[in-house]
Write a protein that holds these residues in place. Structure first.
Motif, PDB file in Angstrom:
ATOM      1  N   TYR A   1       4.196  17.167   2.886  1.00  0.00           N
ATOM      2  CA  TYR A   1       3.468  15.960   2.562  1.00  0.00           C
ATOM      3  C   TYR A   1       4.447  14.933   2.417  1.00  0.00           C
ATOM      4  O   TYR A   1       5.454  14.982   1.772  1.00  0.00           O
ATOM      5  CB  TYR A   1       2.966  16.212   1.094  1.00  0.00           C
ATOM      6  N   TYR A   2       4.098  13.667   3.018  1.00  0.00           N
ATOM      7  CA  TYR A   2       4.993  12.604   3.095  1.00  0.00           C
ATOM      8  C   TYR A   2       4.397  11.447   2.387  1.00  0.00           C
ATOM      9  O   TYR A   2       2.914  11.107   2.522  1.00  0.00           O
ATOM     10  CB  TYR A   2       5.228  12.069   4.658  1.00  0.00           C
TER      11      TYR A   2
ATOM     12  N   ASP B   1      -4.199   4.016  10.314  1.00  0.00           N
ATOM     13  CA  ASP B   1      -3.512   4.229  11.424  1.00  0.00           C
ATOM     14  C   ASP B   1      -1.960   4.750  11.120  1.00  0.00           C
ATOM     15  O   ASP B   1      -1.344   3.754  10.422  1.00  0.00           O
ATOM     16  CB  ASP B   1      -3.213   3.042  12.319  1.00  0.00           C
ATOM     17  N   PRO B   2      -1.598   5.847  11.453  1.00  0.00           N
ATOM     18  CA  PRO B   2      -0.200   6.505  10.910  1.00  0.00           C
ATOM     19  C   PRO B   2       0.909   5.373  11.300  1.00  0.00           C
ATOM     20  O   PRO B   2       1.875   5.284  10.712  1.00  0.00           O
ATOM     21  CB  PRO B   2      -0.074   7.728  11.432  1.00  0.00           C
TER      22      PRO B   2
ATOM     23  N   GLU C   1      -1.335  17.823  14.150  1.00  0.00           N
ATOM     24  CA  GLU C   1      -0.702  16.453  14.019  1.00  0.00           C
ATOM     25  C   GLU C   1      -0.744  15.816  12.303  1.00  0.00           C
ATOM     26  O   GLU C   1      -1.391  16.495  11.548  1.00  0.00           O
ATOM     27  CB  GLU C   1      -1.440  15.422  14.745  1.00  0.00           C
ATOM     28  N   ARG C   2       0.212  14.841  12.204  1.00  0.00           N
ATOM     29  CA  ARG C   2       0.273  14.364  11.117  1.00  0.00           C
ATOM     30  C   ARG C   2      -1.290  13.781  10.645  1.00  0.00           C
ATOM     31  O   ARG C   2      -1.816  13.059  11.475  1.00  0.00           O
ATOM     32  CB  ARG C   2       1.104  13.197  10.848  1.00  0.00           C
ATOM     33  N   GLU C   3      -1.855  14.030   9.156  1.00  0.00           N
ATOM     34  CA  GLU C   3      -2.941  13.466   9.011  1.00  0.00           C
ATOM     35  C   GLU C   3      -2.891  12.622   7.842  1.00  0.00           C
ATOM     36  O   GLU C   3      -2.156  12.966   6.809  1.00  0.00           O
ATOM     37  CB  GLU C   3      -4.181  14.486   9.136  1.00  0.00           C
TER      38      GLU C   3
ATOM     39  N   PHE D   1       0.779  -1.004   0.027  1.00  0.00           N
ATOM     40  CA  PHE D   1      -0.247   0.106   0.022  1.00  0.00           C
ATOM     41  C   PHE D   1       0.975   1.261  -0.039  1.00  0.00           C
ATOM     42  O   PHE D   1       1.864   1.262   0.589  1.00  0.00           O
ATOM     43  CB  PHE D   1      -0.711   0.088   1.144  1.00  0.00           C
ATOM     44  N   ILE D   2       0.444   2.195  -0.572  1.00  0.00           N
ATOM     45  CA  ILE D   2       1.053   3.611  -0.614  1.00  0.00           C
ATOM     46  C   ILE D   2       0.239   4.644  -0.144  1.00  0.00           C
ATOM     47  O   ILE D   2      -0.967   4.881  -0.573  1.00  0.00           O
ATOM     48  CB  ILE D   2       1.789   3.773  -1.833  1.00  0.00           C
ATOM     49  N   GLY D   3       0.740   5.320   0.762  1.00  0.00           N
ATOM     50  CA  GLY D   3      -0.370   6.459   1.455  1.00  0.00           C
ATOM     51  C   GLY D   3       0.505   7.876   1.291  1.00  0.00           C
ATOM     52  O   GLY D   3       1.717   8.000   1.287  1.00  0.00           O
ATOM     53  N   TRP D   4      -0.362   8.822   1.272  1.00  0.00           N
ATOM     54  CA  TRP D   4       0.263  10.186   1.431  1.00  0.00           C
ATOM     55  C   TRP D   4      -0.321  10.723   2.507  1.00  0.00           C
ATOM     56  O   TRP D   4      -1.774  10.477   3.091  1.00  0.00           O
ATOM     57  CB  TRP D   4      -0.381  10.947   0.249  1.00  0.00           C
ATOM     58  N   PHE D   5       0.693  11.386   3.469  1.00  0.00           N
ATOM     59  CA  PHE D   5      -0.102  12.129   4.713  1.00  0.00           C
ATOM     60  C   PHE D   5       0.358  13.453   4.681  1.00  0.00           C
ATOM     61  O   PHE D   5       1.521  13.664   3.708  1.00  0.00           O
ATOM     62  CB  PHE D   5       0.552  11.480   5.842  1.00  0.00           C
ATOM     63  N   ARG D   6       0.000  14.432   5.646  1.00  0.00           N
ATOM     64  CA  ARG D   6       0.650  15.697   5.638  1.00  0.00           C
ATOM     65  C   ARG D   6       0.566  16.212   6.935  1.00  0.00           C
ATOM     66  O   ARG D   6      -0.434  15.667   7.777  1.00  0.00           O
ATOM     67  CB  ARG D   6      -0.197  16.630   4.672  1.00  0.00           C
ATOM     68  N   GLN D   7       1.351  17.118   7.146  1.00  0.00           N
ATOM     69  CA  GLN D   7       1.391  17.825   8.566  1.00  0.00           C
ATOM     70  C   GLN D   7       1.831  19.063   8.380  1.00  0.00           C
ATOM     71  O   GLN D   7       2.555  19.671   7.856  1.00  0.00           O
ATOM     72  CB  GLN D   7       2.533  17.164   9.280  1.00  0.00           C
ATOM     73  N   ALA D   8       0.834  20.094   8.921  1.00  0.00           N
ATOM     74  CA  ALA D   8       0.818  21.365   8.783  1.00  0.00           C
ATOM     75  C   ALA D   8       1.462  21.899  10.322  1.00  0.00           C
ATOM     76  O   ALA D   8       1.304  21.165  11.175  1.00  0.00           O
ATOM     77  CB  ALA D   8      -0.604  21.891   8.894  1.00  0.00           C
ATOM     78  N   PRO D   9       2.011  23.007  10.197  1.00  0.00           N
ATOM     79  CA  PRO D   9       2.666  23.731  11.422  1.00  0.00           C
ATOM     80  C   PRO D   9       1.678  23.494  12.790  1.00  0.00           C
ATOM     81  O   PRO D   9       0.612  24.293  12.413  1.00  0.00           O
ATOM     82  CB  PRO D   9       3.251  25.001  11.007  1.00  0.00           C
ATOM     83  N   GLY D  10       2.114  22.992  13.786  1.00  0.00           N
ATOM     84  CA  GLY D  10       1.340  23.107  14.953  1.00  0.00           C
ATOM     85  C   GLY D  10       0.080  21.934  14.851  1.00  0.00           C
ATOM     86  O   GLY D  10      -0.620  22.010  15.802  1.00  0.00           O
TER      87      GLY D  10
END
Length: 124
Positions: free
Chosen positions: A94-95, A107-108, A44-46, A33-42
């Motif tokens: 973006y990760y 679940d990250p 949590e990673r979503e 599986f391949i996923g994309w996550f992102r984290q904005a300043p302040g």
């Protein structure tokens, strides 16, 4: 060793588009599986989006559904995230992540391999 490299980030105005790419090496790309996550300043990673091993099943966060499209190309060992109609709220790092099943994509912590991230900034 498994490696994921994200490209395509940058600065874009609201309403604009970006296309992110995740290139995988050192592992059986078509078994993951391949996923994309992102984290904005302040914040949590979503999770943003993920796609299954063969690219048939896809998931999108409600905040991006209808605007983002994820695609998996096992031959090229890449996953793309087409991002349209971008909003300032989409800003973040973006990760790309990878994990072979069985796993819980929601679940990250279930994702074992991560790229270094690419910055996306949406600002007028």
């Amino acid at each position: 060793q498994p490696q994921l490299v994200e490209t395509g980030g940058g600065l874009v105005q609201p309403g604009g588009s970006l296309r992110l790419s995740c290139a995988g090496s050192g592992f059986a790309f078509d078994d993951y599986f391949i996923g994309w996550f992102r984290q904005a300043p302040g914040k949590e990673r979503e999770g943003v989006s993920w796609i299954n091993t063969v690219g048939v099943v896809r998931w999108y966060a409600g905040s991006v559904k209808g605007r983002f499209t994820i695609t998996k190309d096992n031959d090229q060992r890449t996953v793309s995230l087409q991002m349209d109609n971008l909003r300032p709220e989409d800003t973040g790092v973006y990760y790309c992540a990878a994990q072979a099943p069985p796993m819980r994509p929601s679940d990250p912590n279930s994702w074992a391999h991560w790229g270094q991230g690419t910055q996306v900034t949406v600002s007028s």
